[in-house]
Design a protein around this motif. Sequence first.
Motif, mmCIF file in Angstrom:
data_model
loop_
_atom_site.group_PDB
_atom_site.id
_atom_site.type_symbol
_atom_site.label_atom_id
_atom_site.label_comp_id
_atom_site.label_asym_id
_atom_site.label_seq_id
_atom_site.Cartn_x
_atom_site.Cartn_y
_atom_site.Cartn_z
ATOM 1 N N ASN A 11 0.817 -1.215 0.000
ATOM 2 C CA ASN A 11 0.000 0.000 0.000
ATOM 3 C C ASN A 11 0.855 1.272 0.000
ATOM 4 O OD1 ASN A 11 -2.295 1.581 -0.065
ATOM 5 N ND2 ASN A 11 -2.672 1.477 2.139
ATOM 6 N N GLU A 12 1.893 1.269 -0.821
ATOM 7 C CA GLU A 12 2.713 2.460 -1.056
ATOM 8 C C GLU A 12 2.635 2.800 -2.536
ATOM 9 O OE1 GLU A 12 4.084 2.768 2.992
ATOM 10 O OE2 GLU A 12 3.765 4.122 1.287
ATOM 11 N N ASN A 13 3.165 3.936 -2.927
ATOM 12 C CA ASN A 13 3.150 4.313 -4.339
ATOM 13 C C ASN A 13 4.035 3.372 -5.148
ATOM 14 O OD1 ASN A 13 1.452 6.557 -3.989
ATOM 15 N ND2 ASN A 13 3.178 7.831 -3.384
ATOM 16 N N ILE A 14 3.469 2.792 -6.193
ATOM 17 C CA ILE A 14 4.215 1.913 -7.095
ATOM 18 C C ILE A 14 4.315 2.642 -8.428
ATOM 19 C CG2 ILE A 14 4.412 -0.405 -8.037
ATOM 20 C CD1 ILE A 14 4.133 -0.310 -4.968
ATOM 21 N N VAL A 15 5.538 2.905 -8.861
ATOM 22 C CA VAL A 15 5.731 3.764 -10.031
ATOM 23 C C VAL A 15 6.591 3.075 -11.090
ATOM 24 C CG1 VAL A 15 6.488 6.035 -10.834
ATOM 25 C CG2 VAL A 15 5.630 5.769 -8.505
ATOM 26 N N LEU A 16 6.144 3.181 -12.336
ATOM 27 C CA LEU A 16 6.906 2.659 -13.474
ATOM 28 C C LEU A 16 7.464 3.837 -14.271
ATOM 29 C CD1 LEU A 16 7.627 -0.025 -14.973
ATOM 30 C CD2 LEU A 16 5.688 0.469 -16.482
ATOM 31 N N THR A 17 8.756 3.800 -14.528
ATOM 32 C CA THR A 17 9.405 4.903 -15.229
ATOM 33 C C THR A 17 10.203 4.398 -16.419
ATOM 34 O OG1 THR A 17 11.341 4.736 -13.786
ATOM 35 C CG2 THR A 17 9.618 6.302 -13.139
ATOM 36 N N THR A 18 10.590 5.317 -17.283
ATOM 37 C CA THR A 18 11.472 4.984 -18.398
ATOM 38 C C THR A 18 12.203 6.250 -18.816
ATOM 39 O OG1 THR A 18 11.610 3.857 -20.543
ATOM 40 C CG2 THR A 18 9.828 5.445 -20.264
ATOM 41 N N ILE A 19 13.037 6.134 -19.823
ATOM 42 C CA ILE A 19 13.717 7.299 -20.386
ATOM 43 C C ILE A 19 13.225 7.510 -21.805
ATOM 44 C CG2 ILE A 19 15.934 8.248 -21.150
ATOM 45 C CD1 ILE A 19 17.269 6.890 -18.810
ATOM 46 N N ILE A 20 12.694 8.695 -22.058
ATOM 47 C CA ILE A 20 12.218 9.073 -23.386
ATOM 48 C C ILE A 20 12.973 10.319 -23.826
ATOM 49 C CG2 ILE A 20 10.232 9.783 -24.774
ATOM 50 C CD1 ILE A 20 8.429 8.393 -22.763
ATOM 51 N N ASP A 21 13.650 10.210 -24.962
ATOM 52 C CA ASP A 21 14.407 11.360 -25.477
ATOM 53 C C ASP A 21 15.342 11.935 -24.423
ATOM 54 O OD1 ASP A 21 11.549 12.454 -27.391
ATOM 55 O OD2 ASP A 21 13.181 11.126 -27.961
ATOM 56 N N LYS A 22 16.059 11.045 -23.733
ATOM 57 C CA LYS A 22 17.085 11.413 -22.749
ATOM 58 C C LYS A 22 16.523 12.016 -21.461
ATOM 59 C CE LYS A 22 20.444 12.204 -26.428
ATOM 60 N NZ LYS A 22 21.398 13.165 -27.047
ATOM 61 N N ILE A 23 15.214 11.865 -21.260
ATOM 62 C CA ILE A 23 14.571 12.408 -20.058
ATOM 63 C C ILE A 23 13.839 11.283 -19.324
ATOM 64 C CG2 ILE A 23 12.814 14.006 -19.194
ATOM 65 C CD1 ILE A 23 13.419 15.758 -21.627
ATOM 66 N N GLY A 24 14.019 11.212 -18.013
ATOM 67 C CA GLY A 24 13.295 10.230 -17.219
ATOM 68 C C GLY A 24 11.849 10.658 -17.034
ATOM 69 N N VAL A 25 10.914 9.724 -17.233
ATOM 70 C CA VAL A 25 9.484 10.046 -17.152
ATOM 71 C C VAL A 25 8.732 8.950 -16.413
ATOM 72 C CG1 VAL A 25 7.389 10.561 -18.463
ATOM 73 C CG2 VAL A 25 9.602 11.257 -19.371
ATOM 74 N N TRP A 26 7.813 9.357 -15.533
ATOM 75 C CA TRP A 26 6.899 8.411 -14.885
ATOM 76 C C TRP A 26 5.778 8.098 -15.876
ATOM 77 C CZ3 TRP A 26 5.858 10.161 -9.140
ATOM 78 C CH2 TRP A 26 7.088 10.386 -8.494
ATOM 79 N N ILE A 27 5.563 6.825 -16.194
ATOM 80 C CA ILE A 27 4.567 6.473 -17.204
ATOM 81 C C ILE A 27 3.371 5.696 -16.658
ATOM 82 C CG2 ILE A 27 6.180 6.544 -19.128
ATOM 83 C CD1 ILE A 27 6.358 3.495 -18.953
ATOM 84 N N ASN A 28 3.518 5.129 -15.479
ATOM 85 C CA ASN A 28 2.386 4.425 -14.878
ATOM 86 C C ASN A 28 2.586 4.377 -13.366
ATOM 87 O OD1 ASN A 28 0.001 3.015 -14.656
ATOM 88 N ND2 ASN A 28 0.881 1.034 -15.212
ATOM 89 N N MET A 29 1.490 4.344 -12.630
ATOM 90 C CA MET A 29 1.621 4.306 -11.182
ATOM 91 C C MET A 29 0.338 3.796 -10.552
ATOM 92 S SD MET A 29 1.107 8.280 -10.298
ATOM 93 C CE MET A 29 -0.249 9.145 -11.113
ATOM 94 N N ILE A 30 0.494 3.284 -9.357
ATOM 95 C CA ILE A 30 -0.638 2.934 -8.496
ATOM 96 C C ILE A 30 -0.397 3.672 -7.186
ATOM 97 C CG2 ILE A 30 -1.928 1.112 -7.350
ATOM 98 C CD1 ILE A 30 -0.879 -0.833 -9.457
#
Length: 257
Positions: free
Chosen positions: A102-121
């Motif tokens: 029951n904590e924040n679960i975050v999926l990230t990636t790098i797009i065009d040399k920038i880190g981005v959060w793309i999905n989360m619960i």
Amino acid sequence: MEKDSQYINSICRAIEVIELFSKLQVKYLGVSEISKHLNLHKTTTFRILKTLEYVGWIEQHQENSKYKLTTNILRASIGVRNNFDLKEIISTEMEKLSKKYNENIVLTTIIDKIGVWINMIKSTHVLSEDVESGYTVPLHIGATGKTLLAFKDEKFKNNFIEKNSLIIEETLGKKKLLEDIKTIYKNRFGISNSEVTEGVTAICVPILGAENELLYGLTISGPSTRFTEEILEEMKKDLLQISIRIENELKVFKNKV
């Protein structure tokens, strides 16, 4: 931008507006700011923004009247890069982690040399970290950013450190950053405490492809008061199991193709 009869200039300008958010690494931009950076008339800038707002790629903030990107644009960019089955597998694992901790679960990636959060619960706790999809991730600080950086190739890392030397020296410093990403790469996970946000602890693992290329970062984050040593150890084991299992499945899939 030079005019060319084979291109639609209004579309090119709209793309420049979208890219400006990433280039400046800001959440909100106003008409005047965009107009100045892109050397466009304010009327033209306003029309572009209203068009992008109409198709759902940006939205206007009610309080400051500025604009920000929506997650629709992320879905478009990520959708062409990643296998749907893989995303489904990761989403299932994220749901399991959310139910357990029951904590924040975050999926990230790098797009065009920038880190981005793309999905989360998000956590359902009253006291929880405020997160939202589309948030840019600083790669020089924090468990998530440093894990993403650690598993990129040496050329990417060297270019990033060179171009961001000033902000790196103002935070961790180059020596500490290099030590951290070396340790993260060796251990296959990163942990940070109050590095990005005061009072927030995060633990992140990479999700690698069949060729050991970085695909995503998978993070559990929340208030440091709930992240005891015992809990962190259990989170680490779960995250590493997920990371290694997905990597092995991708390698098996590749060999069958």
